[in-house]
Design an enzyme around this catalytic site. Structure first.
Site, PDB file in Angstrom:
ATOM      1  N   CYS A 137      51.982  32.857  33.616  1.00 40.30           N
ATOM      2  CA  CYS A 137      53.306  32.230  33.631  1.00 40.30           C
ATOM      3  C   CYS A 137      54.130  32.689  34.841  1.00 40.30           C
ATOM      4  O   CYS A 137      53.979  33.810  35.317  1.00 40.30           O
ATOM      5  CB  CYS A 137      54.082  32.598  32.377  1.00 40.30           C
ATOM      6  SG  CYS A 137      53.205  32.208  30.878  1.00 40.30           S
ATOM      7  N   ARG A 186      49.077  31.104  40.458  1.00 36.81           N
ATOM      8  CA  ARG A 186      48.863  32.114  39.419  1.00 36.81           C
ATOM      9  C   ARG A 186      48.092  31.562  38.224  1.00 36.81           C
ATOM     10  O   ARG A 186      47.579  32.327  37.417  1.00 36.81           O
ATOM     11  CB  ARG A 186      50.220  32.631  38.917  1.00 36.81           C
ATOM     12  CG  ARG A 186      51.013  33.360  39.968  1.00 36.81           C
ATOM     13  CD  ARG A 186      52.442  33.525  39.535  1.00 36.81           C
ATOM     14  NE  ARG A 186      52.556  34.338  38.350  1.00 36.81           N
ATOM     15  CZ  ARG A 186      52.754  35.647  38.354  1.00 36.81           C
ATOM     16  NH1 ARG A 186      52.849  36.286  39.495  1.00 36.81           N
ATOM     17  NH2 ARG A 186      52.857  36.314  37.229  1.00 36.81           N
ATOM     18  N   TRP A 207      51.254  29.397  31.142  1.00 37.88           N
ATOM     19  CA  TRP A 207      49.816  29.532  30.895  1.00 37.88           C
ATOM     20  C   TRP A 207      49.693  29.816  29.399  1.00 37.88           C
ATOM     21  O   TRP A 207      50.141  30.858  28.925  1.00 37.88           O
ATOM     22  CB  TRP A 207      49.261  30.695  31.729  1.00 37.88           C
ATOM     23  CG  TRP A 207      47.776  30.836  31.722  1.00 37.88           C
ATOM     24  CD1 TRP A 207      46.887  30.196  32.532  1.00 37.88           C
ATOM     25  CD2 TRP A 207      46.998  31.714  30.888  1.00 37.88           C
ATOM     26  NE1 TRP A 207      45.614  30.612  32.249  1.00 37.88           N
ATOM     27  CE2 TRP A 207      45.640  31.536  31.242  1.00 37.88           C
ATOM     28  CE3 TRP A 207      47.297  32.620  29.865  1.00 37.88           C
ATOM     29  CZ2 TRP A 207      44.609  32.227  30.634  1.00 37.88           C
ATOM     30  CZ3 TRP A 207      46.261  33.312  29.259  1.00 37.88           C
ATOM     31  CH2 TRP A 207      44.939  33.116  29.647  1.00 37.88           C
ATOM     32  N   ASN A 261      58.189  35.159  30.362  1.00 41.48           N
ATOM     33  CA  ASN A 261      56.811  35.603  30.614  1.00 41.48           C
ATOM     34  C   ASN A 261      56.560  36.790  29.696  1.00 41.48           C
ATOM     35  O   ASN A 261      57.457  37.621  29.519  1.00 41.48           O
ATOM     36  CB  ASN A 261      56.644  36.094  32.055  1.00 41.48           C
ATOM     37  CG  ASN A 261      56.659  34.964  33.060  1.00 41.48           C
ATOM     38  OD1 ASN A 261      56.747  33.805  32.702  1.00 41.48           O
ATOM     39  ND2 ASN A 261      56.575  35.329  34.330  1.00 41.48           N
ATOM     40  N   GLY A 262      55.357  36.896  29.178  1.00 40.96           N
ATOM     41  CA  GLY A 262      55.043  38.031  28.297  1.00 40.96           C
ATOM     42  C   GLY A 262      54.779  37.537  26.884  1.00 40.96           C
ATOM     43  O   GLY A 262      54.603  36.335  26.660  1.00 40.96           O
ATOM     44  N   GLU A 294      29.513  40.557  41.785  1.00 40.48           N
ATOM     45  CA  GLU A 294      30.627  39.782  42.326  1.00 40.48           C
ATOM     46  C   GLU A 294      30.169  38.366  42.717  1.00 40.48           C
ATOM     47  O   GLU A 294      30.876  37.384  42.496  1.00 40.48           O
ATOM     48  CB  GLU A 294      31.230  40.534  43.526  1.00 40.48           C
ATOM     49  CG  GLU A 294      32.251  39.787  44.358  1.00 40.48           C
ATOM     50  CD  GLU A 294      33.481  39.293  43.600  1.00 40.48           C
ATOM     51  OE1 GLU A 294      33.677  39.676  42.434  1.00 40.48           O
ATOM     52  OE2 GLU A 294      34.236  38.488  44.178  1.00 40.48           O
ATOM     53  N   LYS A 339      31.741  34.961  41.166  1.00 45.32           N
ATOM     54  CA  LYS A 339      32.325  33.869  41.971  1.00 45.32           C
ATOM     55  C   LYS A 339      31.769  32.530  41.521  1.00 45.32           C
ATOM     56  O   LYS A 339      32.507  31.566  41.352  1.00 45.32           O
ATOM     57  CB  LYS A 339      32.024  34.042  43.470  1.00 45.32           C
ATOM     58  CG  LYS A 339      32.803  35.057  44.211  1.00 45.32           C
ATOM     59  CD  LYS A 339      34.256  34.738  44.463  1.00 45.32           C
ATOM     60  CE  LYS A 339      35.157  35.151  43.359  1.00 45.32           C
ATOM     61  NZ  LYS A 339      35.514  36.464  43.113  1.00 45.32           N
ATOM     62  N   GLU A 359      33.054  31.579  37.941  1.00 46.59           N
ATOM     63  CA  GLU A 359      34.501  31.318  37.913  1.00 46.59           C
ATOM     64  C   GLU A 359      34.839  29.901  38.376  1.00 46.59           C
ATOM     65  O   GLU A 359      35.646  29.222  37.764  1.00 46.59           O
ATOM     66  CB  GLU A 359      35.241  32.271  38.880  1.00 46.59           C
ATOM     67  CG  GLU A 359      35.559  33.629  38.335  1.00 46.59           C
ATOM     68  CD  GLU A 359      36.296  34.478  39.371  1.00 46.59           C
ATOM     69  OE1 GLU A 359      37.351  35.013  39.049  1.00 46.59           O
ATOM     70  OE2 GLU A 359      35.808  34.623  40.515  1.00 46.59           O
ATOM     71  N   HIS A 398      13.888  44.661  32.172  1.00 47.76           N
ATOM     72  CA  HIS A 398      14.281  45.057  30.824  1.00 47.76           C
ATOM     73  C   HIS A 398      15.066  43.964  30.106  1.00 47.76           C
ATOM     74  O   HIS A 398      15.935  44.250  29.293  1.00 47.76           O
ATOM     75  CB  HIS A 398      15.093  46.355  30.877  1.00 47.76           C
ATOM     76  CG  HIS A 398      14.359  47.468  31.555  1.00 47.76           C
ATOM     77  ND1 HIS A 398      13.292  48.099  30.979  1.00 47.76           N
ATOM     78  CD2 HIS A 398      14.505  48.011  32.791  1.00 47.76           C
ATOM     79  CE1 HIS A 398      12.819  49.006  31.814  1.00 47.76           C
ATOM     80  NE2 HIS A 398      13.539  48.976  32.918  1.00 47.76           N
ATOM     81  N   LYS A 458      45.521  33.771  38.038  1.00 46.23           N
ATOM     82  CA  LYS A 458      45.455  34.705  39.166  1.00 46.23           C
ATOM     83  C   LYS A 458      45.977  36.076  38.767  1.00 46.23           C
ATOM     84  O   LYS A 458      45.471  37.102  39.201  1.00 46.23           O
ATOM     85  CB  LYS A 458      46.296  34.134  40.311  1.00 46.23           C
ATOM     86  CG  LYS A 458      46.249  34.943  41.592  1.00 46.23           C
ATOM     87  CD  LYS A 458      44.930  34.747  42.274  1.00 46.23           C
ATOM     88  CE  LYS A 458      44.785  35.590  43.518  1.00 46.23           C
ATOM     89  NZ  LYS A 458      43.345  35.722  43.862  1.00 46.23           N
TER      90      LYS A 458
END
Ligand code: G6P
Length: 610
Positions: free
Chosen positions: A2, A27, A76, A102-103, A483, A487, A490, A506, A605
């Site tokens: 948010c 964001r 969000w 926000n929160g 990573e 990527k 995502e 394994h 974000k």
């Protein structure tokens, strides 16, 4: 997640609020809304929309409303689906109060039940609406007092802004755990959850601390704590350049940011290397350098891509220093019963400096007396402020939700921190000088890979039909395998898992067949032969392999299906070079699939909820 922007001053607030919302888009959000009041005639503009800020803009532009103060928000979804009713601002039963938040209000259910009993009518599923009705309930003749009383009743986190039609030309903002920064312009104030939203207008800012609130009038700013005790705060001038949110000819911000990486590396090291002495100089760590040099143990805590930077950092620190180094997900670290002491150091790695779990982890370490350091990009962010000392990335804003340039910046700076400690604790000047020399070549090496983008694009196209990928690497390249896989998943929504190559036998090897390709990081180094053995094992099971290999290695072509060659550097820096083709592969793969690369579904974000 948010985002908040509010304006009060002489200008029409609407274009400033809309622009601010656009600058908060990166964001991650799923709906947006705005409320503005024209104090001359008492008219109110209150609009919300699901989807992009562009949708809200269309609605706003269909009116000719003008008002010189207002509040706006990108949401969000947490409590309730992304619908217009759930979008902020939220209002009360009178329709005169507007609130953005926000929160998370954790005790919202109890409060809601009580408010319903008192006759309040709710129109959304959100926790935020409870606060709007609570303020209404507490409101007598002083708006800020009603806000204060209400905030005292809520549990959880908040960054809020509220306006009320009956109390014109006033915006009340407050924070607990969710940032609010007040920008001070000429006869105007712009408050936001992120300086990016207003940096074009001013770089003079005041940061609210937890449990502080501010009353913004036309030409007056009054800051108090939540007991209304006045607090004097001097504005700070922040070193954060306005960068137009423009793609500069690139199709996406992510691609632009991948291409910015040679400059990102230069910015990360500028003025921080002393070549002749093979050491680094990090002004931000100087005040606590003695304590750092006496640490017994160091732990990196972070989330997402920043976690993989920490994982890489562990290998770097093991190589360059004699410290006992650990790495942990911030979301796990915070709950462990850790034997942290004053001889421990904890490094919080975070692009945004606002990630809730990373913040909670650092607070826990601080509580136990440890030295807490930050490796952060956003200047003045909460993590940057709460750590004892730290190093900034100086990478500028990163707009693409999937982090690229900041990861590279974090990895480079981890080398600088390790070099600083290592050289004071036994690393030879020769080794230090070699590292500095190679760090200086890094941006040129990255340029060379970017020149091969077309080839990587073709490889990505070839592998489009596949739905699952394994990424493998050993030792320093294990974090890069993780990573690389992150990527791809995502931004393209295909399944990809990173694994240490030695662990493949394994478990993951049972997945390998002609439909399950592997990306193998097989650049030169002491694990190269073992990587080739792992690749052979995959080939023996008809698995396709794309290798990242060192330029000049012609042999590997005979073993794998596709090769992406990268320039050679010393082994501890090689992962920083190797991650570039993996970023490009993920980018092109997702682009061919037509995905919303800069704003992948469900991701944000800046993750400010736990
Ligand atoms: C989110 C972002 C990632 C980021 C992670 C940690 O998941 O989408 O790109 O790596 O948060 O964020 P931080 O700001 O703490 O580095």
């Amino acid at each position: 997640m948010c985002g908040i922007i509010c304006y009060i001053g002489e200008q029409n607030s609407i274009p400033i609020l809309l622009e601010g919302l656009k600058r908060l888009e990166y964001r991650g959000y799923d709906s947006a809304g705005l409320a503005s009041i024209n104090p001359e005639n008492g008219e109110v503009l209150f609009v919300k929309s699901v989807g992009k800020v562009g949708e809200l803009e269309k609605k706003v532009k269909s009116t000719d409303f003008s008002g010189n103060y207002g509040i706006a928000h990108t949401r969000w979804a947490t409590h309730g689906k992304p619908t217009e009713a759930n979008a902020h601002p939220h209002s009360d039963c009178t329709g005169k109060l507007f609130l953005i938040h926000n929160g998370i209000i954790e005790n919202y259910e109890i409060l809601k039940k009580e408010l319903i009993k008192k006759g309040h009518k709710f129109v959304s599923d959100t926790d935020t609406e409870v606060l709007a009705h609570l303020i209404e309930d507490n409101l007598k003749d002083n708006f800020e007092d009603a806000v204060r009383k209400s905030l005292a009743m809520v549990e959880g986190t908040f960054g809020i802004a509220a306006i009320h039609k009956d109390f014109p030309r006033k915006i009340v903002v407050a924070r607990r755990g969710s940032p609010i920064i007040i920008g001070i312009g000429e006869n105007e104030y712009i408050a936001a959850s992120d300086v990016n939203a207003f940096i074009r207008y001013t770089n003079r800012v005041i940061y609210l601390n937890d449990d502080e609130m501010a009353l913004l009038n036309d030409n007056e700013l009054v800051i108090t704590d939540l007991n209304l005790k006045q607090i004097e705060k001097k504005p700070e001038t922040i070193d954060w350049q306005y960068e137009a949110d423009e793609k500069e000819g690139f199709k996406h911000f992510m691609l632009k940011e991948i291409y910015e990486q040679p400059r990102t590396v230069e910015n990360a090291v500028r003025g921080r290397l002393i070549e002749g002495e093979g050491i680094s100089k990090l002004g931000g760590l100087e005040p606590v350098l003695d304590r750092i040099l006496n640490l017994k143990k160091l732990t990196f805590v972070s989330c997402g891509t920043s976690f993989y930077a920490g994982l890489y950092g562990k290998y770097v620190f093991e190589r360059l220093t004699d410290l006992d180094v650990h790495v942990d997900y911030a979301s796990e670290f915070r709950y462990r019963n850790l034997k942290l002491t004053e001889e421990d150091g904890v490094v919080a790695i975070s692009q945004s400096g606002e990630t809730a779990d990373t913040l909670a982890a650092l607070r826990e370490a601080k509580r136990k007396g440890s030295l807490v350091l930050g490796l952060v990009n956003v200047v003045g962010s909460t993590i940057a402020k709460e750590t004892h000392a730290g190093v900034y990335c100086h990478a500028g804003p990163e707009i693409g939700v999937a982090s690229t340039k900041i990861f590279v910046s974090q990895c480079v700076i981890l080398n600088l921190i390790a070099l600083l400690i290592g050289r004071r604790r036994g690393l030879s000047v020769f080794d230090g000088m070699q590292l500095v020399k190679e760090i200086k070549k890094l941006s040129g090496n990255i340029e060379k890979i970017l020149e091969k983008a077309d080839l990587i694009r073709e490889i990505a196209k070839k592998y489009l039909p596949y739905q699952n990928f394994l990424y493998i690497g050993r030792h320093l390249n294990f974090p890069i395998a993780m990573e690389g896989a992150l990527k791809l998943k995502e931004i393209s929504y295909v399944h990809a898992e990173g694994y240490p190559a030695g662990e493949m036998k394994h478990g993951p090897i049972s997945l390998i067949d002609e439909y399950f390709p592997t990306v193998a990081i097989a650049t030169n180094g002491f694990t190269y032969e073992k990587m080739i053995s792992n690749i052979q094992e995959i080939k023996a099971r008809n698995g396709k392999v794309i290798a990242v290999a060192t330029e000049g290695n012609d042999e590997i072509k005979n073993v794998v299906d596709d090769v992406i060659y990268v320039p050679e550097t010393i082994d501890i820096l090689q992962p920083i070079v190797n991650v570039i083709p993996l970023q490009l592969f993920a980018y092109y793969f997702a682009d061919f699939k037509g995905c919303d690369i800069d704003k992948p579904r469900n991701l944000a974000k800046s993750v400010t909820v736990e």
